[in-house]
Each structure stands twice: as C-alpha cells, then as structure tokens.
Scaffold this active site. Sequence first.
Site, PDB file in Angstrom:
ATOM      1  N   HIS A 181       0.941  -1.099   0.024  1.00 18.67           N
ATOM      2  CA  HIS A 181       0.163   0.122   0.033  1.00 18.67           C
ATOM      3  C   HIS A 181       1.090   1.223   0.132  1.00 18.67           C
ATOM      4  CE1 HIS A 181      -2.387   3.011   2.586  1.00 18.67           C
ATOM      5  NE2 HIS A 181      -3.108   2.716   1.530  1.00 18.67           N
ATOM      6  N   ASN A 182       0.693   2.347  -0.704  1.00 21.18           N
ATOM      7  CA  ASN A 182       1.319   3.469  -0.960  1.00 21.18           C
ATOM      8  C   ASN A 182       2.886   3.105  -0.799  1.00 21.18           C
ATOM      9  OD1 ASN A 182      -1.027   4.844  -0.552  1.00 21.18           O
ATOM     10  ND2 ASN A 182      -0.573   5.661   1.476  1.00 21.18           N
TER      11      ASN A 182
ATOM     12  N   HIS B 264       1.290  11.343  -2.059  1.00 13.90           N
ATOM     13  CA  HIS B 264       0.324  11.003  -1.285  1.00 13.90           C
ATOM     14  C   HIS B 264      -0.753  12.370  -1.255  1.00 13.90           C
ATOM     15  CE1 HIS B 264      -2.008   9.506   2.611  1.00 13.90           C
ATOM     16  NE2 HIS B 264      -2.381   8.554   1.431  1.00 13.90           N
TER      17      HIS B 264
ATOM     18  N   ASP C 196       0.114   6.322  -6.687  1.00  8.49           N
ATOM     19  CA  ASP C 196      -0.943   7.536  -6.600  1.00  8.49           C
ATOM     20  C   ASP C 196      -0.416   8.461  -7.763  1.00  8.49           C
ATOM     21  OD1 ASP C 196      -2.665   6.489  -4.754  1.00  8.49           O
ATOM     22  OD2 ASP C 196      -1.830   7.726  -3.453  1.00  8.49           O
TER      23      ASP C 196
ATOM     24  N   GLU D  16      -3.711   4.593  -8.882  1.00  5.98           N
ATOM     25  CA  GLU D  16      -4.708   5.412  -8.250  1.00  5.98           C
ATOM     26  C   GLU D  16      -4.583   6.830  -9.226  1.00  5.98           C
ATOM     27  OE1 GLU D  16      -7.593   6.126  -6.109  1.00  5.98           O
ATOM     28  OE2 GLU D  16      -6.383   4.327  -5.930  1.00  5.98           O
TER      29      GLU D  16
ATOM     30  N   GLU E  46       1.423   0.073  -5.368  1.00  3.93           N
ATOM     31  CA  GLU E  46       0.394   1.075  -5.745  1.00  3.93           C
ATOM     32  C   GLU E  46       1.148   2.486  -6.381  1.00  3.93           C
ATOM     33  OE1 GLU E  46      -3.281   3.404  -3.433  1.00  3.93           O
ATOM     34  OE2 GLU E  46      -1.636   2.424  -2.196  1.00  3.93           O
TER      35      GLU E  46
END
Length: 601
Positions: free
Chosen positions: A149-150, A194, A181, A228, A179
């Site tokens: 995640h992230n 983020h 973003d 994302e 991931e």
Amino acid sequence: WIGDWFKKADKNNDGRMNFKEVASDESLSMTINLKDDEFVLFYKMLTQRDDVMRVFQEYSSDAQKLSQSDLEVFLREEQLEGDDVEPLAKQLIERYEPSDTAKLLKAMTFDGFLMYLGSAEGSIFNPQRRGIFQDMSQPLCHYFISSSHNTYLMEDQLRGQSSVEGYIRALNRGCRCVEVDCWDGANGEPIVYHGHTFTSKILFKDVVNAVGNYAFKVSEYPVILSIENHCNVEQQRVMAQHLKRILGDKLLKSTLDGRAAVGLPSPEDLKGKILVKAKKIGNLEESFNGVMEDSLSGEVSDEEDAADIEEDNLHRESVRRKLKVGQSKQRLSKELSDCVVYCKSVHFSSFKHSRIHSKFYEVASFTESKARKHLREAGAEFVHHNSRQLTRVYPTGFRTDSSNFNPQEMWNAGCQIVALNFQTAGEGMDLNDGLFSQNGRCGYVLKPSFMREPEKRFNPETPQRRDGYQPVVLTVQVISGQQLPKVNIKEDSIVDPLVRVEIHGVPLDQAKQETRYIENNGFNPVWYDMLRFTIHSPELAMVRIVVEDYDKTSKNDFVGQYTLPLSCMQQGYRHIHLLSKDGTSIPPASLFVHIRISELE
C-alpha cells in the site's frame, strides 16, 4: 561467532590462520597461549548444549555416537520424517558429520548431531516448502498475492518521504502488487505522492522505470500496478506513453491469446508480465469489437477513504449527498484505459449484485473497516465472491502513521490483494513475510481448496461446519534459547527472556500462550515449558513465535520473532532461527523447541 573472528583475522583469505595473523589480532592473541586441546575445550565450553546432549544420549546405543540405525530411529520416531529414512540418515551423516573416522563407521558424533539440528534441515521450516511446490496454473483469484500500500512512501502518510526506493525494496521482498498514486505534475509530467499531504513528490516515469528494472529480480510471476489516477486526460496520455515505452513487452496490452477471454489467466500464464489495475472505459469484450469512444467521463479514483469516514463518523445519507455534490466527473483517456486488461477497478455495491452482474476481470477495493463489516455480516458470501474475483483491501485513511492492520482477517475471507505498508515493521508484516516465505518466495500462495471451490460455502466464523473439517492439536515445547541479542545497549543489561507463541487464523483459532521468563540469561536460557493449541482451520493458521525481554514495570521489549504457516512446520526437535523487527536474520540467535501436530481426538 568464532567463524566471524576467524574471517576477520584471516588477512590473506587463505582459509587458514598462521602465527602472524593470530598475533596481530588482539582479541585472538589470548588464544595463542592456549594449546590445541585447550582451545578446543574453550570452544566446547562456549558451545555446550546440555539440552541437545539429553536427546543425543536418549537415542545413542552407547552414549558415544549415533550409529546409522540409531539415527534412523530418531528420524522416524522423533522427527516424523516418514518410514523410509535410511537414505536420509546416510545423507545427514555425509553432510554434517565433521569426523572422517565417524563417517567411515557410518555414525554421527555429538558435534555432527548439533550441526544437523542447527542446519536448514533441522530448522522448524520444512525445506520442501521453500521452493515452488504449488500448482501455479490456476486463475489469479485462487492465490493470495503479496501486496503493498502507498508503495512510494518510506515513512508516514502525512509528511514522509516518497522515493522509488520504496518500489525497489517491496519488489525485492517478493511483493507482486504495488500502488502508484498519480497526480498532475509540472511540465506535463505526472507525479506520484500521497495527495493533499506534505509527502514529497517523485516522477511517474521514474516509478515505472524502477518497476521495469526490479519486477522480476526475485520472482518471475506477474506484477500488478495498482494505479490511483487523479490526472487530467493529457497527463493520463503521458502515463500511457511511459508505460508502453519503458515497459515494452513486459506490459500486458491485450488478452493472452488475443481473443475474448472467459476467465482470469494463471500466474504461470502471466510470467514476466506487468498488469495495470485501474479504471477502464467500457468492458473487455467491447475492446475486441473496436467500438470505443475517445475518452469517457467517470470516476477515476479507486480508493474509498471518503467511504471510510462515512462509516466511522457520519450518517451515510448526508455524506453521500456531499460526495455527489463534490464529485467532479473526471475523464479517462482511451490510451490509459487500453492498458487495463484483466484488472478493471470497479465500485462494489453488494455481493448479490456482483454474483449477477460482475465480470471475472473486475476488481473491487475495500478499506479494512469496510472489509471487516462484510466479513461480519456475510463471511461465506465474501469467501464465495473471492473464489471468482480479485479483491483488494487497504489500510483505512486514519492510519496516518503508516501502521498496519492484521492481514490474517482478510486472508480468512479469501481476499487476495491485502495491501500493507511494507515500510512499517511489526506483526502485520511478520505475518505477510511468514505467509509468503513458502512457495519460492514468489509472492503467490495458493488458497486452500475450500476457498477456491464456489460450492464449498466456507464461513471463517464457523469453520467446523465445512466438509472435511479436521481440527488439529499443536503442541510446542519451548526447550531453550541460544545467544539472544541484548535489547539495551547499556553495558550491564542482560535480557530476562520469555517466549510467546501466537496462533493467527480464523476467529476460533486466535490464541496466545507464554512461557515463564528466565532471569538474567540471554546466553542459554532453559524453559522446558509446554504450550498447547487446538486449531480448527489448520490450512489458514499462521504461527508467530516472539521472544521478549520481560519487564515488571513497563512494556516488554522485543528481542526477536519467527513467523510461518502451520502447514510449513516440521515436527520433532527443531531450531527456530530468530529474525529482527524488520524481518532480517540475527544469527546466531535461536530457540530450540519440540513440535507435535496431531489430529484432535
């Protein structure tokens, strides 16, 4: 320890120590005054193991050595290595016995026995489960997939540093879903960070480069890029260009045989391929008919942090109205949409809706709290859904410190892509490392058959109701510890170690038991304490063994841990080679235990 000093002192690297080398090393110069036999005695004193000697003498017919037949009895009755242990006994003598005389006699001395018990074959982890031993030709949704995640974050979620190093580290740990973003950046170059926080920013193309370079260094099985997407159409086109140019043939651009697919391909089919998980215009079938608009309006972002807040803080309806107002429909570029083949991100409405309408290539994402709610309200439905489709679960937006939830809960529901903060050490990552330490550390672990077959209707809340239900009893006798590291750097600090065995599995199996603590002895503490657990879903159970430094007045300090699936445990007398907080090894620290797994009468 002796080996390390030897290497340090062996200046000319010839594997021998001459007089000059010994004399030049202060720490070894004391041994210059020891005669040969004294040095051996000194070494024996350092490595004395009364606990192992007890076992050795119990199985030795003459208390001097283990004949080959003594060793066979030990391997058959104690280590449960099967009935035909003759070839194994021969191999072990050949491999671990240091004395040539003993080898000629087909026997094992105490030194050889100690070497065997301290080796990989004598460890708690079954060597046969180290390499790839599972069927890798089943659909992707039948596997647990190591997921991050992230991935770009090195620290916390608010002001931490973003770095491509995050991707390199995760991929080198066998992670298979990372991931990204993406946000609009300067000069038309998309950036990764983020969103709406003070975390630093990196270029999307640098991330793609890192993934391209490191994706298949430790595993050849497919990598999923979970995108994302918060970019405008122009920058989405740039993203698509970077993906195609940098990844080339590694990027999966169409179904495998170029025809309309009827189900998810397998890890085996997708070796060496990078898949993009993101929103897609229309569906996979349409892309074969060539009926596609240039770009399409639609929500592009996948994460549901707003939904999380809705769940934890506010009334559903008022939030939904606010969201409707605040949602600017974002447009999706055809070029980026075309990069999405088997992993189309979709919004989840209900299990019933999914059963009727969902396509096999659609992936729903849940925050941990949403996933827990579904698990509580419809466990069997959730497992059933995951036998057909991929599900991603990620930490709630409230975990600003990048802490992790317990992934076991989500694996109990058959969720495949359970995304953790790889940069944060602790129980969550111990379990993740433990589950994926089997099967060649390839990042894919086959789910138990009762989670893959839709007609099975397994419910993690009631494991005793499934066909083939066979609970087991796990008995762990914690015998001793060896050279446990100091926790405090203070000169006179000595640990007061205790051992805790934790079972992580279906709710009925969650359990913890501890030994006594031993005062002031980290060098060779001895317990002989017996811990016993009943396990109802052994196929899902993980065992985490933790050593702590007991403290009367404050929280115990962490000393070391080791986590593995119950299904990978070897029985009998075994050593557990402890790992540090971040999962790296801390030789020579170990525990000596005796393990038994038997069916519950």
